[in-house]
Scaffold this active site. Structure first.
Site, mmCIF file in Angstrom:
data_model
loop_
_atom_site.group_PDB
_atom_site.id
_atom_site.type_symbol
_atom_site.label_atom_id
_atom_site.label_comp_id
_atom_site.label_asym_id
_atom_site.label_seq_id
_atom_site.Cartn_x
_atom_site.Cartn_y
_atom_site.Cartn_z
ATOM 1 C CE1 TYR A 136 -12.036 -23.066 -24.715
ATOM 2 C CE2 TYR A 136 -11.378 -24.362 -26.641
ATOM 3 C CZ TYR A 136 -12.261 -24.116 -25.596
ATOM 4 O OH TYR A 136 -13.359 -24.920 -25.428
ATOM 5 C CB CYS A 184 2.413 -5.823 -1.798
ATOM 6 S SG CYS A 184 3.459 -4.613 -2.612
ATOM 7 C CB SER A 190 14.379 -5.800 0.917
ATOM 8 O OG SER A 190 15.484 -5.062 0.508
ATOM 9 C CB ALA A 248 10.560 -1.741 -3.243
ATOM 10 C CB ALA A 249 12.867 2.400 -5.122
ATOM 11 C CD GLU A 289 14.310 2.292 6.029
ATOM 12 O OE1 GLU A 289 14.253 2.445 4.812
ATOM 13 O OE2 GLU A 289 13.421 2.717 6.821
ATOM 14 N NE ARG A 301 -16.066 -11.790 -32.388
ATOM 15 C CZ ARG A 301 -16.642 -12.950 -32.678
ATOM 16 N NH1 ARG A 301 -16.055 -14.078 -32.347
ATOM 17 N NH2 ARG A 301 -17.789 -12.994 -33.291
HETATM 18 C C1 LIG Z 1 -0.925 -2.169 2.454
HETATM 19 C C2 LIG Z 1 -0.201 -1.980 1.146
HETATM 20 C C3 LIG Z 1 -0.433 -2.871 0.105
HETATM 21 C C4 LIG Z 1 0.238 -2.701 -1.101
HETATM 22 N N1 LIG Z 1 -0.016 -3.586 -2.122
HETATM 23 C C5 LIG Z 1 0.613 -3.445 -3.321
HETATM 24 C C6 LIG Z 1 0.390 -4.368 -4.379
HETATM 25 O O1 LIG Z 1 -0.385 -5.318 -4.238
HETATM 26 N N2 LIG Z 1 1.062 -4.181 -5.552
HETATM 27 C C7 LIG Z 1 1.942 -3.150 -5.724
HETATM 28 O O2 LIG Z 1 2.533 -3.026 -6.810
HETATM 29 N N3 LIG Z 1 2.193 -2.248 -4.730
HETATM 30 C C8 LIG Z 1 1.548 -2.377 -3.546
HETATM 31 N N4 LIG Z 1 1.801 -1.494 -2.520
HETATM 32 C C9 LIG Z 1 2.711 -0.360 -2.763
HETATM 33 C C10 LIG Z 1 4.166 -0.729 -2.503
HETATM 34 O O3 LIG Z 1 4.316 -1.253 -1.229
HETATM 35 C C11 LIG Z 1 5.029 0.516 -2.682
HETATM 36 O O4 LIG Z 1 4.812 1.024 -3.969
HETATM 37 C C12 LIG Z 1 6.508 0.228 -2.503
HETATM 38 O O5 LIG Z 1 6.777 -0.181 -1.202
HETATM 39 C C13 LIG Z 1 7.331 1.473 -2.832
HETATM 40 O O6 LIG Z 1 8.660 1.213 -2.603
HETATM 41 P P1 LIG Z 1 9.679 2.414 -2.312
HETATM 42 O O7 LIG Z 1 11.004 1.775 -2.087
HETATM 43 O O8 LIG Z 1 9.554 3.443 -3.362
HETATM 44 O O9 LIG Z 1 9.123 3.115 -1.015
HETATM 45 P P2 LIG Z 1 8.876 2.557 0.539
HETATM 46 O O10 LIG Z 1 8.536 1.129 0.448
HETATM 47 O O11 LIG Z 1 7.945 3.526 1.094
HETATM 48 O O12 LIG Z 1 10.316 2.712 1.127
HETATM 49 C C14 LIG Z 1 10.897 3.939 1.392
HETATM 50 C C15 LIG Z 1 11.822 3.761 2.559
HETATM 51 O O13 LIG Z 1 12.549 4.953 2.741
HETATM 52 C C16 LIG Z 1 12.689 5.194 4.120
HETATM 53 N N5 LIG Z 1 12.929 6.632 4.278
HETATM 54 C C17 LIG Z 1 12.115 7.648 3.892
HETATM 55 N N6 LIG Z 1 12.689 8.839 4.161
HETATM 56 C C18 LIG Z 1 13.878 8.562 4.718
HETATM 57 C C19 LIG Z 1 14.934 9.379 5.218
HETATM 58 N N7 LIG Z 1 14.860 10.709 5.178
HETATM 59 N N8 LIG Z 1 16.026 8.774 5.733
HETATM 60 C C20 LIG Z 1 16.107 7.401 5.772
HETATM 61 N N9 LIG Z 1 15.137 6.593 5.323
HETATM 62 C C21 LIG Z 1 14.046 7.165 4.798
HETATM 63 C C22 LIG Z 1 11.381 4.711 4.723
HETATM 64 O O14 LIG Z 1 11.520 4.380 6.085
HETATM 65 C C23 LIG Z 1 11.083 3.480 3.860
HETATM 66 O O15 LIG Z 1 11.571 2.276 4.427
HETATM 67 C C24 LIG Z 1 1.150 -1.633 -1.278
HETATM 68 C C25 LIG Z 1 1.392 -0.741 -0.221
HETATM 69 C C26 LIG Z 1 0.727 -0.905 0.975
HETATM 70 C C27 LIG Z 1 0.995 0.071 2.094
#
Ligand SMILES: Cc1cc2nc3c(=O)[nH]c(=O)nc-3n(C[C@H](O)[C@H](O)[C@H](O)COP(=O)(O)OP(=O)(O)OC[C@H]3O[C@@H](n4cnc5c(N)ncnc54)[C@H](O)[C@@H]3O)c2cc1C
Length: 466
Positions: A439, A54, A50, A20-21, A44, A455
């Site tokens: 409403y 969730c 991506s 995601a980020a 990755e 309220r």
């Molecule tokens: C079951 C579940 C349900 C969720 N439900 C929700 C929800 O309903 N609402 C919500 O807002 N959030 C939810 N989340 C949280 C959400 O999924 C995470 O906050 C989000 O994925 C974070 O994104 P990110 O990119 O920071 O990290 P990640 O998604 O963890 O991605 C990080 C990536 O970096 C890679 N990486 C790490 N270190 C290295 C390295 N040294 N070299 C190369 N690659 C590396 C990893 O393989 C991974 O793919 C949920 C999470 C889970 C597990």
């Protein structure tokens, strides 16, 4: 003048982490700068990009029919947009002084250095695995990645019995309880806390507890898992706590995550009290002009408490990525902070929170009033109206809204967004009482449950001040 790191002197942006980020940052930077101006290399270590973690509970539970629906953008789509994506390649070191990262290609085993002009750290979070006997036995599952989801589905298909134990009763634990119920399992949730959903105050968590029991889920609170037992075939067969043993044909772990900052720490980058990287408002790692970090590996500012907090949520990770990509692409954007909004559900019970719980408010020294109101999701006479409980915290004397928790059925979760907006605007509960909310009988009572709570809270603040 120093040469840029990319081909032919083009600037190079290196991204660590392809979810995601990281990929939001890469995509946004690419929107602002074409390949002739900015080379983008993303590493990755897994083999997806991506994807929506969730969505895993809904895929495992059968609401989402197939895995690929959870992939927002495939590696091929990223590559077609001019991002040099290196899958199954783990970054093993960051050399801040030398402006380069070291990476290892899992297939070939090759390790190589890649120089950068700009670096994005988006390494996410690491699930907590209990350091207990049996915790790594077959049949014990995490639910962090799509591979984890597939492994769990395989176990569900092969399971000899129908008993599942979920360890942890945070939102992932309760969502997984629902998934397993939907798959026809008998579910026990073993929880260390006093009540499930510790992101709520215990009185609201108690309502979730009762509702879960009503759904046929066995809820065990105040329980510390001491070991997992395995059978003759090596597979998990029971979860043991300090005073009981729960037979299990499979176990799902949902006991939280920690920021994945081992690389960043080794490189000397600043981490905070919660273990996440510290950034400024532009998501730049503090003290480092050309390094950004976002998503589950950073701490964020809570706008209500004024303190740094660790809130690993996809909603923030995507916004961080957007801000980082804008800045790395030569624009300007900031991420002001969070108010602490989160929603989830277990079967038809919706659970929502925003702002501070009682203990958060106390911890930062705020004095407050609380009210809890029982209302309904629709006009009482309209078919399908269901009960809804709203708890509201307001600062003593000033009446500033501090937090809201809602437990109910249809319409409870997204109602908390009213409070999220009010918190962001630093509204008082008195001001909230005049909000022009929609409403009609099918959608709410004439006084929306959130307005009823406002309220009541305003009256209490008023009485307290007189
Ligand atoms: C079951 C579940 C349900 C969720 N439900 C929700 C929800 O309903 N609402 C919500 O807002 N959030 C939810 N989340 C949280 C959400 O999924 C995470 O906050 C989000 O994925 C974070 O994104 P990110 O990119 O920071 O990290 P990640 O998604 O963890 O991605 C990080 C990536 O970096 C890679 N990486 C790490 N270190 C290295 C390295 N040294 N070299 C190369 N690659 C590396 C990893 O393989 C991974 O793919 C949920 C999470 C889970 C597990």
């Amino acid at each position: 003048m120093s040469m840029s790191a990319g081909r032919g002197g083009t600037e190079r942006l290196v991204v660590i982490g392809g979810d995601a980020a990281g990929m939001s940052a890469a995509s946004q930077a690419r929107r602002l700068k074409g390949p002739g101006e900015l080379e983008i290399v993303a590493f990755e270590r897994g083999h997806f990009t991506s994807f929506s973690a969730c969505g895993i509970p809904y895929w495992v539970g059968g609401d989402v029919p197939e895995r690929d629906r959870l992939i927002a953008r495939t590696p091929e789509e990223h590559r077609a947009r001019g991002i040099d994506l290196r899958l199954r390649t783990e970054v093993t070191g960051i050399d801040v002084a030398g402006r380069r990262v070291r990476a290892r290609d899992a297939a070939s085993g090759d390790e190589y250095w890649t120089p950068y002009d700009k670096l994005v750290i988006a390494t996410g979070a690491r699930p907590v695995r209990p350091d207990l006997p049996g915790a790594d036995a077959p049949g014990v599952h995490g639910v962090q990645t799509l591979d984890d989801g597939q492994a769990l589905l395989d176990t569900l298909a092969r399971a000899r019995g129908r008993r599942a134990v979920v360890v942890g009763a945070g939102y992932i634990g309760v969502e997984m309880a629902e998934a397993l119920i939907n798959r026809g399992f008998e579910v026990t949730v073993v929880n260390r806390g006093r009540e499930p959903m510790s992101t709520l105050d215990p009185d609201m968590g108690r309502m979730v507890h009762r509702a879960m029991e009503g759904l046929g889920i066995t809820m065990v609170n105040d329980a510390e898992v001491t070991k997992l037992l395995t059978g003759g075939d090596g597979r998990v067969r029971a979860v043991v706590t300090q005073d009981a043993e729960y037979p299990a044909d499979l176990v799902v772990l949902g006991i939280g995550v920690r920021p994945e900052t081992s690389l960043a720490r080794a490189a000397g980058l600043p981490v905070g009290a919660h273990g996440g990287l510290l950034t400024d408002l532009a998501m730049r790692v503090r003290g480092h002009e050309d390094i950004w970090a976002g998503g589950d590996c950073v701490e964020v500012l809570n706008l209500v408490s004024g303190q740094e907090q660790y809130v690993p949520l996809g909603t923030h990770a995507n916004k961080h990525g957007q801000v980082i990509g804008t800045n790395a692409g030569g624009g300007y954007a900031t991420f002001p902070g969070v108010v602490g909004t989160a929603v989830s559900k277990v079967c038809d019970l919706e659970i929502a929170r925003t702002g501070l719980r009682e203990k958060d408010a106390r911890r930062v020294g705020l004095r407050f009033e609380t009210v809890t109101v029982e209302s309904t999701s629709r006009a009482g006479y309209y078919p399908g109206a269901s009960p809804m409980t709203v708890k509201m915290l307001a600062e003593r004397r000033t009446g500033r809204l501090l937090g809201v928790q809602i437990v109910g059925r249809e319409g409870a979760a997204k109602r908390v967004d009213i409070a999220a907006v009010a918190l962001t605007a630093r509204m008082t509960v008195e001001q909230m009482t005049a909000l022009d909310l929609g409403y009609a009988p099918p959608f709410s009572p004439v006084w929306d449950p959130v307005l009823v709570a406002a309220r009541k809270a305003a009256a209490k603040v008023h009485r307290g001040a007189s």
